[in-house]
Design a protein around this motif. Sequence first.
Motif, PDB file in Angstrom:
ATOM      1  N   ARG A 102      51.473 -38.296  -0.909  1.00 53.14           N
ATOM      2  CA  ARG A 102      50.498 -39.038  -0.110  1.00 53.14           C
ATOM      3  C   ARG A 102      51.028 -40.455   0.087  1.00 53.14           C
ATOM      4  O   ARG A 102      51.476 -41.096  -0.861  1.00 53.14           O
ATOM      5  CB  ARG A 102      49.161 -39.062  -0.838  1.00 53.14           C
ATOM      6  CG  ARG A 102      48.069 -39.769  -0.070  1.00 53.14           C
ATOM      7  CD  ARG A 102      46.704 -39.613  -0.722  1.00 53.14           C
ATOM      8  NE  ARG A 102      46.261 -38.235  -0.567  1.00 53.14           N
ATOM      9  CZ  ARG A 102      45.952 -37.422  -1.577  1.00 53.14           C
ATOM     10  NH1 ARG A 102      46.029 -37.853  -2.813  1.00 53.14           N
ATOM     11  NH2 ARG A 102      45.569 -36.189  -1.355  1.00 53.14           N
ATOM     12  N   CYS A 136      45.769 -43.546   1.150  1.00 50.11           N
ATOM     13  CA  CYS A 136      44.457 -42.981   0.819  1.00 50.11           C
ATOM     14  C   CYS A 136      43.482 -44.150   0.703  1.00 50.11           C
ATOM     15  O   CYS A 136      43.628 -45.004  -0.177  1.00 50.11           O
ATOM     16  CB  CYS A 136      44.517 -42.194  -0.490  1.00 50.11           C
ATOM     17  SG  CYS A 136      42.899 -41.600  -1.034  1.00 50.11           S
ATOM     18  N   LYS A 191      40.487 -44.348  -0.413  1.00 55.87           N
ATOM     19  CA  LYS A 191      39.814 -44.431  -1.720  1.00 55.87           C
ATOM     20  C   LYS A 191      40.711 -45.086  -2.765  1.00 55.87           C
ATOM     21  O   LYS A 191      40.257 -45.938  -3.533  1.00 55.87           O
ATOM     22  CB  LYS A 191      39.404 -43.036  -2.201  1.00 55.87           C
ATOM     23  CG  LYS A 191      38.184 -42.486  -1.519  1.00 55.87           C
ATOM     24  CD  LYS A 191      37.811 -41.138  -2.114  1.00 55.87           C
ATOM     25  CE  LYS A 191      36.615 -40.542  -1.385  1.00 55.87           C
ATOM     26  NZ  LYS A 191      36.246 -39.233  -1.936  1.00 55.87           N
ATOM     27  N   GLU A 192      41.975 -44.692  -2.806  1.00 55.95           N
ATOM     28  CA  GLU A 192      42.886 -45.274  -3.795  1.00 55.95           C
ATOM     29  C   GLU A 192      43.127 -46.759  -3.510  1.00 55.95           C
ATOM     30  O   GLU A 192      43.232 -47.563  -4.440  1.00 55.95           O
ATOM     31  CB  GLU A 192      44.213 -44.512  -3.825  1.00 55.95           C
ATOM     32  CG  GLU A 192      44.088 -43.131  -4.441  1.00 55.95           C
ATOM     33  CD  GLU A 192      45.428 -42.430  -4.561  1.00 55.95           C
ATOM     34  OE1 GLU A 192      46.361 -43.012  -5.173  1.00 55.95           O
ATOM     35  OE2 GLU A 192      45.548 -41.312  -4.036  1.00 55.95           O
ATOM     36  N   GLN A 196      40.120 -48.595  -4.759  1.00 59.15           N
ATOM     37  CA  GLN A 196      40.113 -48.641  -6.227  1.00 59.15           C
ATOM     38  C   GLN A 196      41.019 -49.751  -6.768  1.00 59.15           C
ATOM     39  O   GLN A 196      40.804 -50.234  -7.875  1.00 59.15           O
ATOM     40  CB  GLN A 196      40.552 -47.290  -6.802  1.00 59.15           C
ATOM     41  CG  GLN A 196      39.526 -46.203  -6.620  1.00 59.15           C
ATOM     42  CD  GLN A 196      40.078 -44.808  -6.945  1.00 59.15           C
ATOM     43  OE1 GLN A 196      41.273 -44.635  -7.183  1.00 59.15           O
ATOM     44  NE2 GLN A 196      39.196 -43.821  -6.929  1.00 59.15           N
ATOM     45  N   HIS A 197      42.009 -50.152  -6.008  1.00 59.02           N
ATOM     46  CA  HIS A 197      42.898 -51.228  -6.420  1.00 59.02           C
ATOM     47  C   HIS A 197      42.516 -52.567  -5.779  1.00 59.02           C
ATOM     48  O   HIS A 197      43.277 -53.537  -5.850  1.00 59.02           O
ATOM     49  CB  HIS A 197      44.348 -50.870  -6.074  1.00 59.02           C
ATOM     50  CG  HIS A 197      44.901 -49.814  -6.966  1.00 59.02           C
ATOM     51  ND1 HIS A 197      44.733 -48.471  -6.732  1.00 59.02           N
ATOM     52  CD2 HIS A 197      45.591 -49.915  -8.123  1.00 59.02           C
ATOM     53  CE1 HIS A 197      45.297 -47.781  -7.694  1.00 59.02           C
ATOM     54  NE2 HIS A 197      45.830 -48.634  -8.557  1.00 59.02           N
TER      55      HIS A 197
END
Length: 187
Positions: free
Chosen positions: A28, A31, A33-34, A37-38
């Motif tokens: 990937r 993303c 979402k990722e 999250q960061h």
Amino acid sequence: MIFAEIELKGAFTIDLEEKHDHRGFFARTFCAKEFEQHGLKPVVAQCNLSFNYKKGTLRGMHYQIPPAGETKLVRCTKGAIYDVIIDMRPDSPTFLQHFGVELTADNHRALYIPEMFAHGYQALTDEAEVVYQVGEFYTPGYERGLRYDDPFFNIQWPLEVTEISEKDTNWPLLRMMSVGGELSQIS
């Protein structure tokens, strides 16, 4: 994806988590979402492709000021580049500091660049190709730039600069920008 924050707060190198089998690998490259999250802005307004005929070609150092500040996710898809960013956020502890990293088609590394970072790169190979996702539309009235050879930054480009646009050679030196009041416009 493997996110590693660099010394300029908010900027990250992103390496792939490759899943290999007999066909090759899958990974990937983005993303939302990722990224969230960061603490990264996952907006993609434009995707750009830059192709460079000759090694030594330099593009940059560009950024856009608010309200058109842009994030970038930069990846070299053919050949190799040396990518450089400069923190232009006046309230940042790393204001006016720079960072450089080699991005290659072989290492698959990407560089996430926050808003208010000047960005440029030098092609290390002939036919270097760069893909970047940008979080804001190109807005000429908000575009700014820095000289790639500004003595204040003393960026150590790996190769002699052999090709560069007239526009990129004409950006003002930082000293000239601060005398002319330009730095007050970046906040």
